[in-house]
Motif scaffolding. Structure first.
Motif, mmCIF file in Angstrom:
data_model
loop_
_atom_site.group_PDB
_atom_site.id
_atom_site.type_symbol
_atom_site.label_atom_id
_atom_site.label_comp_id
_atom_site.label_asym_id
_atom_site.label_seq_id
_atom_site.Cartn_x
_atom_site.Cartn_y
_atom_site.Cartn_z
ATOM 1 N N ASP A 1 0.840 -1.196 0.000
ATOM 2 C CA ASP A 1 0.000 0.000 0.000
ATOM 3 C C ASP A 1 0.878 1.250 0.000
ATOM 4 N N VAL B 1 -0.016 0.043 -4.439
ATOM 5 C CA VAL B 1 -1.440 0.204 -4.718
ATOM 6 C C VAL B 1 -2.003 1.218 -3.720
ATOM 7 N N GLU C 1 -7.279 -0.044 -1.922
ATOM 8 C CA GLU C 1 -7.367 -1.133 -2.904
ATOM 9 C C GLU C 1 -8.201 -2.298 -2.365
ATOM 10 N N SER C 2 -9.106 -2.805 -3.212
ATOM 11 C CA SER C 2 -9.939 -3.939 -2.794
ATOM 12 C C SER C 2 -9.993 -5.052 -3.839
ATOM 13 N N TYR D 1 -7.484 -7.336 -6.220
ATOM 14 C CA TYR D 1 -6.094 -7.689 -6.513
ATOM 15 C C TYR D 1 -5.970 -8.683 -7.666
ATOM 16 N N ASN E 1 -6.965 -4.670 3.442
ATOM 17 C CA ASN E 1 -6.194 -5.049 2.251
ATOM 18 C C ASN E 1 -5.849 -6.530 2.272
#
Length: 421
Positions: free
Chosen positions: A189, A218, A222-223, A225, A248
């Motif tokens: 992240d 990211v 972010e959700s 991947y 995450n």
């Protein structure tokens, strides 16, 4: 004539002594009167948003500590030579840094708290660091470990319950190199907490001749991947490391489980802190054979010099709260314990004396989280995290936490490569 002078001198001396005693008595009375009726501990928590679960755990731990000390009459304050009850003054920042900024300022300027404690994590701590310094207030930082906090000497910041994030990945890097793993993919992240870990990992691996074959940041929000996982797989890594917060990790592990992809080694951070939450949200199968940083109470420190040891804390917390504590509960309690010893040791009730008391404790105090050791920049250098693997039981319905590195703490050998599930 001599006798008169002697009597006069004696009388003058008595008056001088009496005046001095009067001043001392007045000073003592004023000092005693200055003792507050309660010690105000100001903090924030997040009841909603991405940091809520971890934040509420930390807050529960702080409240548990306060309840325990108040049952015993409060905290002994050396500056006043007496026990004084503590009062938690807390507000809900809802995981918002903007809201947190306003509320930290309120705690300092309106509530005039005696001790300021940050909310969970680096994001919600980041706005408190400059505010505390501006107001010459010592910020007690339970779990904000971002590297940018600790770049210069300060009297107004102390990371008390979690190592600075720059040192977290060092044992993990050493483990990878020892295993002969040379091809590593890293997803992280883009926040200070996770980016500083990724940077340390990249530097340590490169130094060992194993520069990452995939290295991608990211957003912290972010959700999904799926694309990243396939792109990372194309680099043919022997290990995939994901540095993120709990939401995450959940999204990452769900995506991996649903993707059909397999990696010989997978690492995420928060199963070692919030294992129950991760098991509930991604399942035992998705966590099987993955690696993490195990934290108390998953690993235990029995020999402490202050406060409860890990096992006693688990028992007491369970009895009081009717549930098993996680690492954030333990970090909240540990924060209270450090504050308690600080107040017991500080000769004067000032922020500067509080900070000096913490520095004097450094490298001499062991709590349920391990050795307490901070540097002049406020970074926590003690309480190191080992490396563990989550191994399913024979039925496949639960996981054991096997410490695999360093060798002197290991409880089992790693299962590598991980079997396909």
């Amino acid at each position: 004539m001599q006798a008169k002078r002697t009597r006069k001198t004696f009388t003058t001396t008595l008056k001088t002594v009496a005046a001095a005693l009067a001043c001392a008595t007045a000073s003592f009375a004023a000092h005693a009167a200055a003792a507050p009726s309660e010690i105000k501990i100001g903090t924030l928590y997040a009841s909603s948003g991405p940091f809520a679960v971890a934040s509420l755990g930390q807050y529960e731990g702080v409240k548990f500590w306060a309840e325990q000390v108040n049952k015993d009459g409060g905290v002994f304050i050396k500056a006043y030579n007496k026990k004084i009850p503590v009062k938690i003054v807390a507000y809900d920042d809802q995981s918002s840094t903007a809201t947190a900024t306003t509320l930290y300022n309120q705690l300092i300027t309106q509530d005039k708290v005696d001790v300021l404690v940050a909310d969970f994590g680096s994001v919600l701590t980041s706005v408190a660091v400059p505010l505390a310094a501006e107001h010459h207030m010592l910020l007690i930082d339970p779990t904000g470990s971002g590297a940018n906090f600790f770049t210069q000497k300060t009297n107004y910041l102390a990371d008390v319950s979690i190592p600075a994030s720059t040192v977290w990945p060092v044992p993990l890097a050493n483990f990878l190199l020892k295993q002969g793993i040379k091809r590593v993919a890293i997803i992280y992240d883009a926040n200070d907490f996770d980016a500083s870990q990724a940077e340390t990992m990249k530097a340590e691996l490169t130094k060992g001749g194993a520069a990452p074959v995939f290295y991608k940041s990211v957003p912290t929000t972010e959700s999904n991947y799926n694309v990243l996982l396939h792109t990372a797989k194309a680099a043919n890594p022997q290990a995939l490391l994901e540095f993120g917060y709990a939401p995450n990790d959940i999204a990452f592990l769900r995506s991996l489980s649903q993707s059909g992809l397999h990696f010989d080694m997978t690492f995420t951070i928060f199963p070692g802190q919030l294992l129950t939450l991760l098991k509930k949200n991604v399942g035992v199968k998705a966590l099987a054979y993955t690696y993490t940083y195990p934290t108390p109470p998953l690993v235990k420190y029995d020999k402490v010099t202050y406060g409860m040891n890990t096992a006693d804390f688990v028992s007491a917390f369970n009895a009081a709260e009717k549930k098993e504590p996680n690492f954030l509960d333990a970090s909240g309690y540990n924060t209270g314990i450090v504050v308690q010893k600080m107040l017991e040791d500080a000769p004067k009730f000032t922020q500067e004396d509080f900070h000096q008391a913490l520095m004097d404790m450094s490298d001499k105090t062991t709590t349920l989280l391990g050795i307490f050791k901070i540097n002049e920049n406020g970074a926590q250098l003690g309480q190191p995290f080992p490396v563990a693997q989550l191994v399913p039981n024979a039925k496949g319905d639960d996981l054991s936490v096997n410490v695999v590195f360093p060798d002197d703490h290991a409880t089992a050998k790693p299962v590598y490569p991980a079997p396909k599930q």
